[in-house]
Design an enzyme around this catalytic site. Structure first.
Site, PDB file in Angstrom:
ATOM      1  N   HIS A   1       0.877  -1.175   0.000  1.00  0.00           N
ATOM      2  CA  HIS A   1       0.000   0.000   0.000  1.00  0.00           C
ATOM      3  C   HIS A   1       0.918   1.230   0.000  1.00  0.00           C
ATOM      4  O   HIS A   1       2.032   1.164   0.510  1.00  0.00           O
ATOM      5  CB  HIS A   1      -0.820  -0.069   1.290  1.00  0.00           C
ATOM      6  CG  HIS A   1      -1.887   0.961   1.445  1.00  0.00           C
ATOM      7  ND1 HIS A   1      -1.624   2.247   1.840  1.00  0.00           N
ATOM      8  CD2 HIS A   1      -3.233   0.889   1.289  1.00  0.00           C
ATOM      9  CE1 HIS A   1      -2.761   2.923   1.922  1.00  0.00           C
ATOM     10  NE2 HIS A   1      -3.754   2.123   1.587  1.00  0.00           N
TER      11      HIS A   1
ATOM     12  N   ASP B   1       3.216  -4.744   8.081  1.00  0.00           N
ATOM     13  CA  ASP B   1       2.038  -3.894   7.953  1.00  0.00           C
ATOM     14  C   ASP B   1       0.803  -4.792   8.035  1.00  0.00           C
ATOM     15  O   ASP B   1       0.468  -5.492   7.081  1.00  0.00           O
ATOM     16  CB  ASP B   1       2.095  -3.145   6.611  1.00  0.00           C
ATOM     17  CG  ASP B   1       0.809  -2.375   6.323  1.00  0.00           C
ATOM     18  OD1 ASP B   1      -0.085  -2.351   7.192  1.00  0.00           O
ATOM     19  OD2 ASP B   1       0.713  -1.790   5.235  1.00  0.00           O
TER      20      ASP B   1
ATOM     21  N   GLN C   1      -4.364  -4.717   6.813  1.00  0.00           N
ATOM     22  CA  GLN C   1      -5.391  -5.497   6.134  1.00  0.00           C
ATOM     23  C   GLN C   1      -5.611  -6.858   6.798  1.00  0.00           C
ATOM     24  O   GLN C   1      -6.693  -7.412   6.759  1.00  0.00           O
ATOM     25  CB  GLN C   1      -4.970  -5.687   4.664  1.00  0.00           C
ATOM     26  CG  GLN C   1      -6.103  -5.859   3.701  1.00  0.00           C
ATOM     27  CD  GLN C   1      -7.149  -4.773   3.814  1.00  0.00           C
ATOM     28  OE1 GLN C   1      -8.299  -5.041   4.127  1.00  0.00           O
ATOM     29  NE2 GLN C   1      -6.762  -3.521   3.575  1.00  0.00           N
TER      30      GLN C   1
ATOM     31  N   LYS D   1     -10.182  -0.832  10.628  1.00  0.00           N
ATOM     32  CA  LYS D   1     -10.452  -2.026   9.814  1.00  0.00           C
ATOM     33  C   LYS D   1     -10.798  -3.220  10.703  1.00  0.00           C
ATOM     34  O   LYS D   1     -11.150  -4.286  10.228  1.00  0.00           O
ATOM     35  CB  LYS D   1      -9.239  -2.347   8.942  1.00  0.00           C
ATOM     36  CG  LYS D   1      -8.957  -1.251   7.908  1.00  0.00           C
ATOM     37  CD  LYS D   1      -8.006  -1.733   6.838  1.00  0.00           C
ATOM     38  CE  LYS D   1      -7.213  -0.621   6.203  1.00  0.00           C
ATOM     39  NZ  LYS D   1      -7.925   0.132   5.170  1.00  0.00           N
TER      40      LYS D   1
ATOM     41  N   CYS E   1      -4.940   2.807  -3.408  1.00  0.00           N
ATOM     42  CA  CYS E   1      -3.666   3.294  -2.848  1.00  0.00           C
ATOM     43  C   CYS E   1      -2.534   2.300  -3.110  1.00  0.00           C
ATOM     44  O   CYS E   1      -1.668   2.082  -2.259  1.00  0.00           O
ATOM     45  CB  CYS E   1      -3.778   3.579  -1.353  1.00  0.00           C
ATOM     46  SG  CYS E   1      -4.904   4.917  -0.989  1.00  0.00           S
TER      47      CYS E   1
END
Lengths: 413, 148
Positions: free
Chosen positions: A130, A207, A210, A233, A371
């Site tokens: 991302h 990261d 998600q 999220k 993104c």
């Protein structure tokens, strides 16, 4: 978490839906079908109530003031830190730093590593990141003269592990990898990658923006130096997220922003910084958001992340199977290890038109570059449409998605 | 099912999307410029030829949604033969229409098929990207135009 979910009878998606007030509405005269969960998830009543409770009963600033409300607010805020610690299985709650989200957490780490890197060093990322896990590292490289290396992906949208390994060298001083791709759904073999990097003592940031609502995370088993995620999220409010960092790393890192709460002593000659994690939490934080995050973790843990993942995976499998009847549809991102995201394009129909036409049928999907412009470039598309599933989505909603796509193809002629 | 969408997606728009007019490179253009909508990734390159103060030819390349493609197609069609000043007045008029301000629809001619876009705030920039690009081109800009 696993044990709790096993005690529950069957996965009761209708009961879960009742907990999410926003789902009970019509959009453009049709029942809302919310399939933009990879952008942000909806919030259960328990999370909304926790914020109302804080503002109606406990609102005060934290870590200062001896009055009752301040003590209550501080206790709730710090309890959320312990909930995040337990959720990630971190060794200590002091290893959890609250941030505005994954983006700020990545920037915080990149900022601190600026002092440690110099020309000739390299930072390694992957081609499926991302923008928030690309740009902070580019900025770090600009500042230090280090070089950004990008490990490629294959046509299924999977990281090519051999190529990733080949890019690791003595020059590599840091690596940042997404746990799960937001544009493709690919789940990376992060344990394998972390082990590879650790052969060279390279610190690594995962990261988890998600992955966090779909995959059970154990930072000690992973052994990553950093893990970041956004609360919104994970059914929590926007504007709150967390950075996990190994204590030995966080202690070596310089402060991110200066201000109140991050200091022990301030004189005009010198400031002594507060301890980790407070050193990184300058100013009055998002107290209500942090409390909401704690409530979201309680909610998710009660249902069980593994039960949620099993439900979402069955939705994805069903959607992929059903989509095969639509000739013009091509799925972008077909990794073997994949989370509940279906990115797709329709032959001759731009994703932006798909977005509007789906909205007209009450169906919220994302249309755009997500993104992740480099990912779009790799697949040779300007954008994709993306349906992403959460714990409250149903198989009937997948049917509505497919019918919606067929309707718009017919309209386009 | 999608009948109410016909206000936005009229047949003329589908037609221009499938068979865009003036969708070609222009090697001998007097001026050219790129337009970009960072929000959705739409890109357009606009070319014009000027002769005796009039737009003698206009064409475009790029990729975008049905709305932006149809808008670019209709725009290039209509401005060919216009003076620079006429094209700029038309831009002002079109922009007003796209954001829902009252305008005399007759003055817009064929462009009126895009009037429905004002009901879709997220799509206004799709329709106006080609026009913003033309406006910048006529003003002599050289840097790419963005809608953000």
């Amino acid at each position: 978490m696993n044990q709790i979910s096993k005690k529950l009878p069957a996965y009761d998606v209708e009961a879960i839906r009742q907990d999410f007030p926003v789902l009970n509405q019509q959009v453009r005269g049709k029942q809302l079908v919310y399939l933009d969960n990879a952008a942000t998830s909806q919030k259960p009543k328990a999370v909304i109530d926790s914020i109302v409770q804080y503002y109606e009963n406990d609102n005060a600033n934290i870590h200062r003031g001896v009055h009752t409300l301040s003590e209550r607010a501080t206790l709730s805020y710090e309890n959320s830190r312990k909930k995040v610690q337990a959720f990630l299985n971190a060794d200590s709650h002091k290893e959890i730093v609250f941030t505005r989200g994954a983006t700020e957490a990545i920037n915080l780490v990149a900022n601190a590593f600026a002092e440690k890197l110099s020309a000739g060093d390299e930072v390694l990322i992957t081609a499926m990141e991302h923008h928030s896990n690309i740009v902070p590292w580019q900025m770090l490289c600009e500042k230090t003269g280090a070089e950004l290396k990008v490990a490629p992906i294959n046509a299924q949208g999977e990281l090519i592990v051999e190529e990733f390994a080949a890019l690791i060298s003595k020059k590599t001083k840091f690596a940042a990898i997404s746990h799960m791709s937001n544009a493709l759904g690919t789940i990376n073999p992060i344990k394998q990658l972390i082990d590879l990097l650790h052969q060279y003592d390279i610190p690594v940031l995962i990261d988890g923006a998600q992955a966090i609502p779909h995959i059970s995370v154990d930072v000690q088993a992973l052994d990553c130096e950093f893990y970041v995620f956004s609360g919104h999220k994970l059914y929590a409010p926007t504007g709150i997220g967390a950075l996990y960092g190994k204590m030995e790393q966080l202690e070596q890192m310089s402060a991110y922003q200066g201000g109140g709460d991050m200091i022990s002593v301030v004189t005009f000659d010198k400031t002594v910084y507060n301890k980790v994690p407070y050193k990184f939490e300058a100013g009055t934080p998002n107290i209500a958001g942090t409390i909401g995050l704690g409530a979201a973790i309680d909610y998710v843990s009660r249902i069980g992340i593994d039960a949620i993942a099993a439900h979402e995976n069955s939705l994805l499998a069903y959607a992929v199977e059903q989509s095969q009847r639509i000739e013009k549809l091509t799925i972008i991102g077909t990794a073997e290890q994949k989370g509940a995201i279906m990115s797709f394009v329709l032959d001759g129909i731009h994703p932006h038109d798909i977005g509007t036409m789906m909205d007209h049928q009450g169906i919220a999907v994302r249309a755009g570059h997500h993104c992740a412009m480099p990912v779009m470039d790799f697949f040779g598309v300007p954008a994709t449409a993306r349906a992403s599933f959460a714990m409250y989505n149903t198989h009937q909603e997948v049917d509505a998605l497919m019918a919606g796509i067929e309707n718009l193809i017919e309209m386009f002629g | 099912m999608l009948d109410d969408l016909r206000d936005l997606y009229q047949e003329v728009i589908f037609d221009h999307n499938k068979n865009p007019r003036n969708f070609r490179l222009m090697d001998d253009a007097d001026r050219q410029i790129d337009g970009f909508n960072p929000l959705c990734g739409d890109r357009i390159t606009l070319f014009i030829k000027i002769s005796d103060g009039k737009i003698a030819d206009a064409s475009f390349q790029g990729q975008g949604c049905a709305i932006s493609t149809a808008s670019a197609s209709l725009m290039t069609d209509i401005v060919i033969g216009q003076t620079e000043q006429e094209a700029q007045s038309l831009f002002t008029l079109f922009h007003k229409m796209a954001i829902g301000e009252p305008v005399e629809m007759d003055e817009l001619g064929k462009l009126a098929v895009l009037a429905g876009v004002c009901e879709y705030p997220a799509r206004v920039k799709c329709a106006t990207l080609p026009w913003h690009t033309l406006d910048a081109l006529l003003k002599g800009a050289e840097e790419p135009v963005t809608t953000e």
